[in-house]
Structures are given as structure tokens and as C-alpha cells.
Design an enzyme around this catalytic site. Structure first.
Site, PDB file in Angstrom:
ATOM      1  N   SER A   1       0.824  -1.211   0.000  1.00  0.00           N
ATOM      2  CA  SER A   1       0.000   0.000   0.000  1.00  0.00           C
ATOM      3  C   SER A   1       0.856   1.257   0.000  1.00  0.00           C
ATOM      4  CB  SER A   1      -0.913   0.018   1.231  1.00  0.00           C
ATOM      5  OG  SER A   1      -0.145  -0.026   2.424  1.00  0.00           O
TER       6      SER A   1
ATOM      7  N   HIS B   1      -2.783  -3.566  -5.532  1.00  0.00           N
ATOM      8  CA  HIS B   1      -3.168  -3.172  -4.178  1.00  0.00           C
ATOM      9  C   HIS B   1      -4.649  -3.415  -3.940  1.00  0.00           C
ATOM     10  CE1 HIS B   1      -3.802   0.253  -1.061  1.00  0.00           C
ATOM     11  NE2 HIS B   1      -3.615  -0.897  -0.466  1.00  0.00           N
TER      12      HIS B   1
ATOM     13  N   ASN C   1      -4.829   6.277  -0.935  1.00  0.00           N
ATOM     14  CA  ASN C   1      -4.215   6.691   0.329  1.00  0.00           C
ATOM     15  C   ASN C   1      -3.566   8.068   0.239  1.00  0.00           C
ATOM     16  OD1 ASN C   1      -5.038   4.432   1.709  1.00  0.00           O
ATOM     17  ND2 ASN C   1      -3.173   3.283   1.279  1.00  0.00           N
TER      18      ASN C   1
ATOM     19  N   GLU D   1      -6.074  -1.184  -6.914  1.00  0.00           N
ATOM     20  CA  GLU D   1      -5.161  -0.248  -7.581  1.00  0.00           C
ATOM     21  C   GLU D   1      -4.092  -1.074  -8.292  1.00  0.00           C
ATOM     22  OE1 GLU D   1      -4.928   3.901  -5.093  1.00  0.00           O
ATOM     23  OE2 GLU D   1      -3.876   2.192  -4.221  1.00  0.00           O
TER      24      GLU D   1
END
Length: 284
Positions: A119, A140, A190, A152
Site C-alpha cells: 500500500s 493493491h 491513500n 489499484e
């Protein structure tokens, strides 16, 4: 290239979740962890998760049994030979991932795609350690993988178009909605999410509103299922702080500076749900 078989490194929450969604979609899965106990724990968790889906009538009992037959537990990377892709879902630690990926690189064929579920770590940097960097990619998944639709797909500088296309096709086949992302700290989700959480701590530290009202404002005003402060407690305040420090270091931009209140709470050991106290207090 159509991927029909998958290796998963790690039988923890992310690993067994990834193994589950692949098996339900009809792919053959080999899930590897460091010992038989860890592997069995992962297999048991998959069975319980599938039972919940059967109870909710999302899955039939026959489909559950079929999915479980697609999964093989193992403690040896040698069982990854001949698979279409190997997805590393081990602890989010650079040194550990590098060691694992080097071992896998030496065992699998040069045609096997190697993906990492990181991540935060650089896909380009990890790919550079591979004997065939073009076959390396980020994949991800979001927690928990059986429930979260997003994946992702992160291209390193070296990732080939063929590798990228194969992983996009696979992600769709296992019922996920992939988005393509360039390699950068935090990728997309994120990168946006953690600064929002950090800003919520600034708002809290300035006394603009109570934690409850901050979270209620974001849930009601932005249609978020959970407020940013409650989400921080769920993620872990130490994890939030660590990610913000990575952004601050990599981008050298003051907008990523961690909120002093976040630092202070981490220093106090108020890490969120896992310690029973963060922004909110929880029953242990």
C-alpha cells in the site's frame, strides 16, 4: 496472456482474502505462509468467510465447496512453479518483501507475473530487484478483499504493457474494479485519504468541533460511511502517522506535515481500536 492460476504469499487477512476471491472466481490458488499453523489459520478463515456468504445467500453451499477445492495451502515457494501470477501479501516491510520477492524470482519461470499488494512501497524499486522487471507490478487490494471492489494496479517504470493488460483482465475476472496508477508514494486512494485524516486532526486540535461532530459532518456532508477520526482509529494512529511521514519525506511539501496532535497521541500510545483508545475509547 490469460491468468488461470495464482500464488498468494501470506495467509493473513489480506492474503486469505485475496486467495478467497480468486478461488470463488474459479482460479486455482496456492496460498503459502511460514508454517502449517499459519496456513491452516488462513484456510479456516476463508471457510468461515464463505460460510457467511452462504448464510447471506450471496453464495451457494456447492459454490463454497468448489471454491475451497481450488485452494491449496503450502509452506513452500516451490509450489508456485508453473503459476500465472504470484501475489505477495506479506507484512508491509521493505526488507521482508525484498527477501521474499528475491526467493520467488529464483523459483518461478520468467513468464510468471509477480505482483505486490503493498500500500506504500515503491513498485519501481521492488521491480529493480527482479531478474525480469517488466513482469513486476503492484496489485493493491483493499481490506477486506472479499468485500471491497477496488484494486489499484500500479505500474513501475519497468512494467510492460503485456503485464499490465494481463493483471487488468484478471482483476476484472475476479469481480474487482481496477484503476491504473503510476508509481508514487500512497498511489491514489491513500494519497488523498491520509491527508484528509491528518486535516481532521488539525481541525480537532484547533477546537473547531468535537470528534463526534467532525465525523458526523463528514458522514452527512460528504456521504462517507465512517468519519475520518473514527477511520483513523480503525486504521491505527501509528499507521496514519507513518504514512504522513513518508509523504512529507518524499514530497518535501509542507502540506503533508503530520499534525502535532496526531504525533502526541501516538507518543502516548493512543493508537486506536487496537489499544482500546485513540480519538475514541473502546471496550477491549
Amino acid at each position: 496472456m490469460k491468468i488461470l492460476s495464482v500464488g498468494v504469499i501470506g495467509a493473513g487477512t489480506m492474503g486469505n482474502g485475496i486467495a478467497q476471491v480468486c478461488a470463488v472466481a474459479g482460479l486455482d490458488v496456492v496460498m503459502v505462509d511460514i508454517n502449517d499453523t499459519a496456513v491452516q489459520r488462513g484456510l479456516d478463515q476463508i471457510s468461515k468467510s464463505l460460510d457467511r456468504l452462504v448464510k447471506k445467500e450471496v453464495l451457494t453451499a456447492a459454490a463454497k465447496d468448489t471454491a475451497l477445492k481450488h485452494i491449496k495451502g503450502s509452506t513452500s515457494y516451490a509450489d508456485f512453479k508453473g503459476l500465472g501470477v504470484v501475489i505477495e501479501a506479506a507484512t508491509e516491510n521493505q526488507a521482508i518483501k525484498e527477501k521474499i520477492l528475491k526467493q520467488v524470482d529464483e523459483i518461478v519461470s520468467k513468464d510468471t507475473i509477480i505482483a505486490t499488494n503493498t500500500s506504500s512501497l515503491s513498485i519501481t524499486k521492488l521491480a529493480a530487484l527482479d531478474s525480469n522487471p517488466a513482469r513486476f507490478i503492484g496489485m493493491h487490494f483493499f481490506n477486506p478483499p472479499p468485500l471491497m471492489a477496488l484494486v489499484e494496479v500500479i505500474r513501475g517504470l519497468q512494467t510492460s504493457d503485456e503485464t499490465h493488460a494481463a493483471i487488468l483482465e484478471m482483476a476484472k475476472r475476479i469481480g474487482k474494479e481496477p484503476i491504473t496508477v503510476k508509481n508514487s508514494p500512497g498511489f491514489v486512494v491513500n494519497r488523498i485519504l491520509l491527508p484528509m485524516i491528518n486535516e481532521a486532526f488539525f481541525v480537532l486540535s484547533e477546537g473547531l468541533a468535537s470528534p463526534e461532530d467532525i465525523d458526523a459532518g463528514m458522514k452527512l456532508g460528504c456521504n462517507q460511511p465512517i468519519g475520518p477520526l473514527a477511520l483513523a482509529d480503525l486504521i491505527g494512529l501509528d499507521t496514519c502517522l507513518a504514512v504522513m511521514e513518508v509523504y512529507f519525506e518524499n514530497f518535501s511539501d509542507s502540506k503533508y506535515r503530520p499534525c502535532p496532535l496526531l504525533r502526541e497521541m501516538v507518543a502516548a500510545g493512543y493508537l486506536g481500536r487496537k489499544t482500546g483508545r485513540g480519538v475514541y475509547t473502546y471496550d477491549q
